[in-house]
Structures are given as C-alpha cells and as structure tokens.
Design a protein around this motif. Structure first.
Motif, short mmCIF file in Angstrom:
data_model
loop_
_atom_site.label_atom_id
_atom_site.label_comp_id
_atom_site.label_asym_id
_atom_site.label_seq_id
_atom_site.Cartn_x
_atom_site.Cartn_y
_atom_site.Cartn_z
N GLU A 172 -26.44 -12.20 41.08
CA GLU A 172 -27.82 -12.49 40.69
C GLU A 172 -28.27 -13.86 41.20
N VAL A 173 -27.34 -14.80 41.27
CA VAL A 173 -27.69 -16.18 41.64
C VAL A 173 -27.58 -16.41 43.14
N ALA A 174 -26.66 -15.73 43.80
CA ALA A 174 -26.39 -15.99 45.21
C ALA A 174 -27.64 -15.72 46.06
N ALA A 175 -27.98 -16.69 46.90
CA ALA A 175 -29.15 -16.60 47.77
C ALA A 175 -29.04 -17.69 48.83
N PRO A 176 -29.74 -17.53 49.95
CA PRO A 176 -29.72 -18.59 50.97
C PRO A 176 -30.11 -19.94 50.37
N GLY A 177 -29.35 -20.97 50.70
CA GLY A 177 -29.63 -22.32 50.21
C GLY A 177 -28.90 -22.67 48.93
N VAL A 178 -28.41 -21.67 48.20
CA VAL A 178 -27.67 -21.92 46.96
C VAL A 178 -26.26 -22.40 47.32
N TYR A 179 -25.76 -23.37 46.58
CA TYR A 179 -24.42 -23.87 46.83
C TYR A 179 -23.37 -22.93 46.23
N GLU A 180 -22.20 -22.93 46.85
CA GLU A 180 -21.09 -22.13 46.31
C GLU A 180 -20.82 -22.49 44.86
N PHE A 181 -20.79 -23.77 44.53
CA PHE A 181 -20.43 -24.17 43.16
C PHE A 181 -21.46 -23.68 42.16
N GLU A 182 -22.71 -23.53 42.58
CA GLU A 182 -23.74 -23.01 41.67
C GLU A 182 -23.48 -21.54 41.36
N VAL A 183 -23.01 -20.79 42.35
CA VAL A 183 -22.64 -19.39 42.11
C VAL A 183 -21.47 -19.32 41.14
N SER A 184 -20.50 -20.22 41.34
CA SER A 184 -19.33 -20.26 40.46
C SER A 184 -19.72 -20.58 39.02
N LEU A 185 -20.63 -21.53 38.83
CA LEU A 185 -21.07 -21.90 37.48
C LEU A 185 -21.74 -20.73 36.78
N ALA A 186 -22.56 -19.98 37.52
CA ALA A 186 -23.22 -18.82 36.93
C ALA A 186 -22.21 -17.77 36.50
N ALA A 187 -21.20 -17.56 37.33
CA ALA A 187 -20.15 -16.58 37.00
C ALA A 187 -19.36 -17.03 35.77
N GLU A 188 -19.02 -18.31 35.73
CA GLU A 188 -18.25 -18.84 34.60
C GLU A 188 -19.03 -18.70 33.29
N ARG A 189 -20.32 -18.99 33.34
CA ARG A 189 -21.14 -18.88 32.14
C ARG A 189 -21.20 -17.43 31.65
N HIS A 231 -7.96 -19.16 50.52
CA HIS A 231 -8.08 -19.68 49.16
C HIS A 231 -8.99 -20.90 49.09
N HIS A 232 -10.06 -20.86 49.86
CA HIS A 232 -11.08 -21.91 49.77
C HIS A 232 -11.71 -21.87 48.38
N ARG A 233 -11.98 -23.04 47.82
CA ARG A 233 -12.58 -23.13 46.48
C ARG A 233 -14.10 -23.30 46.57
N ALA A 234 -14.77 -22.89 45.51
CA ALA A 234 -16.23 -23.02 45.47
C ALA A 234 -16.62 -24.48 45.63
N GLY A 235 -17.37 -24.79 46.67
CA GLY A 235 -17.67 -26.19 46.96
C GLY A 235 -19.14 -26.45 47.25
N MET A 236 -19.38 -27.33 48.20
CA MET A 236 -20.72 -27.80 48.50
C MET A 236 -21.37 -27.06 49.67
N THR A 237 -20.76 -25.98 50.12
CA THR A 237 -21.34 -25.19 51.20
C THR A 237 -22.52 -24.38 50.67
N GLN A 238 -23.62 -24.38 51.43
CA GLN A 238 -24.79 -23.59 51.05
C GLN A 238 -24.71 -22.21 51.71
N LEU A 239 -25.11 -21.21 50.97
CA LEU A 239 -25.12 -19.85 51.50
C LEU A 239 -26.19 -19.70 52.57
N LYS A 240 -25.90 -18.86 53.57
CA LYS A 240 -26.84 -18.65 54.67
C LYS A 240 -27.20 -17.17 54.79
#
Length: 391
Positions: A172-189, A231-240
C-alpha cells in the motif's frame, strides 16, 4: 497458562531420551532451546555476560539458573521445579548453583547442547566432569523440534497472518520516491497491530507476556539493482518506477517466538520484462520443490527438483530449496543436497525459489505445513505478476 502442558510434554519426551541414554543431567544453554522446553523468554544471555541455563535431572526435576533480575518473570512464565537466581559478581554467580547440581548427578554421563554452549560454561563443566563422558544432545533436540505440536502449528498459522498483513501494508505504501525504510516502517506497524489483534483474541491468558511488536531484526528489502544483494536491509534507497522491490520476512517477523519465511518480488508502477522472466524461473523452481513435499519424501529430493528447474534455465543454484522453521530462524532438516531426512506430517518449512540475473535477482518464498497427504500454505499470497504491481 493452558499451553504450559506443551512445555511439560516436551520435557517429558526429553527425559525419556535421557533415561534411554543414561544421562544423569542435561544442560541446555541456547535461548531457543530453553524456550522450547520451558516457555521462558530470555532478554539476556552470554553476550551480556549473563548465561542462562536450563538443567534437567534424571529424576525429572527441572531448574532454570538465571540472573536475579529475571527471577520474577521466569517464575511467572514457567512451571519448573525451581528458578535459581544469581547476581552479577556475587557468590561465584551461576557457577555455584550449577556446581551443586553437577554434584548431584548420579552417573558421569551428561548431555549438553554442545554446538550452542558458551565457551565460558563449557570450560567450567570440564573442570568438574570428565570431558569424555559429555555428549552432544543437539541432534536429539533438533529431531524433537522437527515435528510441531498443536500449539506450535496454531502459532505458525498466526505468524503467517502477521506476515501477510505486513506485505499488504508494504504494498500500500510502496511507490516511486518512497524510501525503503518507509516501506519497512509501514509493514512493521501493520504486523504489530495484526499480532496484537491475534493475541487479544487467542492468547489473553498469556498476559502480561504478549509482545506484539514485530521483531528487532531489520527488514530484508532491496529496490532496483540492489536486488542482486541477497540480504540488503531496508535503507535510504528510493523506489523507482518500473523497477523491482524485493521483500523478505525471514527473521523480520516473529509471533510468540515463532519464525517463518515469506518472500515476494514486487513491481513498482509497472511490470519489468527482465525481472518478470527471472521471477517465472524462481516461481517454477519453488513449484517443483512443493510438488515433492509430502510425508515419506526425502529432503534432498525436494532440493533436486528445485535445482533442476534453475539449472535447466541456465542459471546457477542460488541457495538451498528451504529449511525447517520454528522457535529459531533455522533448523533441521534442510531442503538441501545431502540431507536424507524423511519428511513427516507436522513439519514446517520455508520453501523458496530463486534466479540470479546480471542486473536483478528474484526470489519467492512461502512457509508450509506438511500434512498427511501433501502440504498447506501458512503464507497464502498471490504470485500473479499483475497483482504484485504496486502504485
């Protein structure tokens, strides 16, 4: 707590092995093993300089030697013969009660979790007992943990619900420009709220030991060309737009202490032809592995079916086809070359498929329960590519 009977039953089975092998004492130090036999959730351990020890005597008496700060919680979580507290730096700490129990051992034969035991505990034991009379019980414990009881299966299914809720929220959160860590936070919540919902509905009697917050492990996640890093971790990469997003839940979701495997490769904005081609191979290899899973199958044969698909497509084998799951992230048996374990009803596995390309890698994974005539998905979720497009 009604589930306490399951821990008692596991100790009873361990005692049967103990009697058969004429061990006078069994010592267990691994946190996941201790939980399996006692229900005790530790917050400490040897890495804190505070070993925690579970001791089972031949007469059935059971002891937990734990730091004094954990005494109240340990007594509330377990139904052992005695919780024995010790304090940092005082009265020889854990060594004093352990030496007293060792002195009560009627015979010289001892069983320990040899591959798990902290060196400091091992050194202390061999000061008191002949090393030649000490045997490894890890194979026994692992064989016990292969077949899940009703309580473990219930928890596994609920863990699957948590993992699916996490992926749905991520999508639901994943979209261009969104950071990986933001996707991870949404999943964790989302996972935390789903866990809390399940705990309130099914595990109220476990209070105050329901811990809904999704684990401290960092989420495995990779966007775009970073998918080649397994095994890359959710970081500061923005989705494209037009690039893949890989999400793996191994270690990132734990419900009531149970871990599972669950992976999907997503498409951001639109499909990607190269990624889709690789993902088809990954999914076909997983499907081949799953087709072999049933009671009586050999673990290595599951791997062989998976490997054949990948190699026939011209790609290298990326990893084993799967692994056993439970109260630790990895257990026996392995769906790997050389593992001759016969699959049985009640086993739980992560079953994976993968394909590594030059620009991207793809992976798909699910957790399954071996049933009397096949298997059941614990993580039922779509694999249709058009339904894996986010945004």
């Amino acid at each position: 707590m009604s589930h306490m009977k399951y821990f008692m039953q596991r100790r009873k089975r361990l005692l049967e092995h103990m009697t058969r092998l004429d061990y006078s004492l069994i010592l267990i130090t691994d946190p996941s093993y201790i939980f399996y036999f006692t229900g005790y959730h530790s917050a400490l351990g040897a890495e804190w300089g505070r070993p925690e020890l579970f001791v089972l005597m031949q007469n059935g008496e059971s002891y937990l030697i734990t730091p004094s700060m954990e005494e109240e919680m340990a007594n509330a979580q377990t139904d052992l013969t005695q919780v024995i507290p010790w304090t940092d730096g005082l009265d020889n700490e854990w060594r004093k009660p352990l030496s007293q129990l060792l002195s009560k051992a009627d015979s010289e034969r001892l069983g320990i979790d040899y591959l798990k035991i902290p060196r400091v505990v091992w050194d202390f034991i061999v000061e008191h007992k002949n090393q030649n009379n000490i045997e490894d019980i890890c194979p026994i414990v692992e064989s016990m943990r292969m077949i899940k009881d009703d309580y473990e299966i219930q928890i596994a299914r609920h863990t699957g619900e948590v993992a699916v809720a996490m992926l749905e929220a991520a999508m639901e959160v994943a979209a261009p420009g969104v950071y990986e860590f933001e996707v991870s936070l949404a999943a964790e919540r989302a996972g935390t709220y789903k866990a809390a919902e399940l705990m309130k509905k099914y595990y109220e009697e476990d209070e105050p030991f329901n811990y809904p917050n999704i684990s401290n492990h960092q989420q495995i996640m990779a966007a775009g060309k970073l998918t080649t890093m397994c095994h890359h971790r959710a970081g500061m990469t923005q989705l494209k737009h037009g690039e893949p997003l890989f999400i793996c839940h191994c270690g990132a979701v734990s419900f009531k202490g149970f871990y599972l495997g669950f992976d999907r490769t997503l498409f951001v904005g639109k499909g990607n032809e190269e990624v889709s081609r690789l993902l088809n191979i990954a999914e076909a290899s997983q499907k081949a592995a799953l087709s072999e899973i049933k009671p009586g199958a050999v673990a290595e044969d599951v791997f062989s079916a998976y490997a054949e698909v990948i190699q026939s497509a011209g790609y290298p084998i990326p990893f084993r086809a799967g692994r056993s799951l439970g109260f630790s992230v990895n257990g026996a048996p392995q769906l790997a070359k050389g593992d001759q374990t016969i699959l049985k009803e009640g086993m739980i596995f992560a079953v994976d498929g993968g394909a590594d390309g030059q620009n991207y890698r793809t992976q798909v994974g699910d957790s399954i329960l071996v049933t009397k005539d096949g298997y059941e998905f614990i993580t039922p979720f779509t694999k249709k590519h058009d339904e894996l497009i986010v945004y």
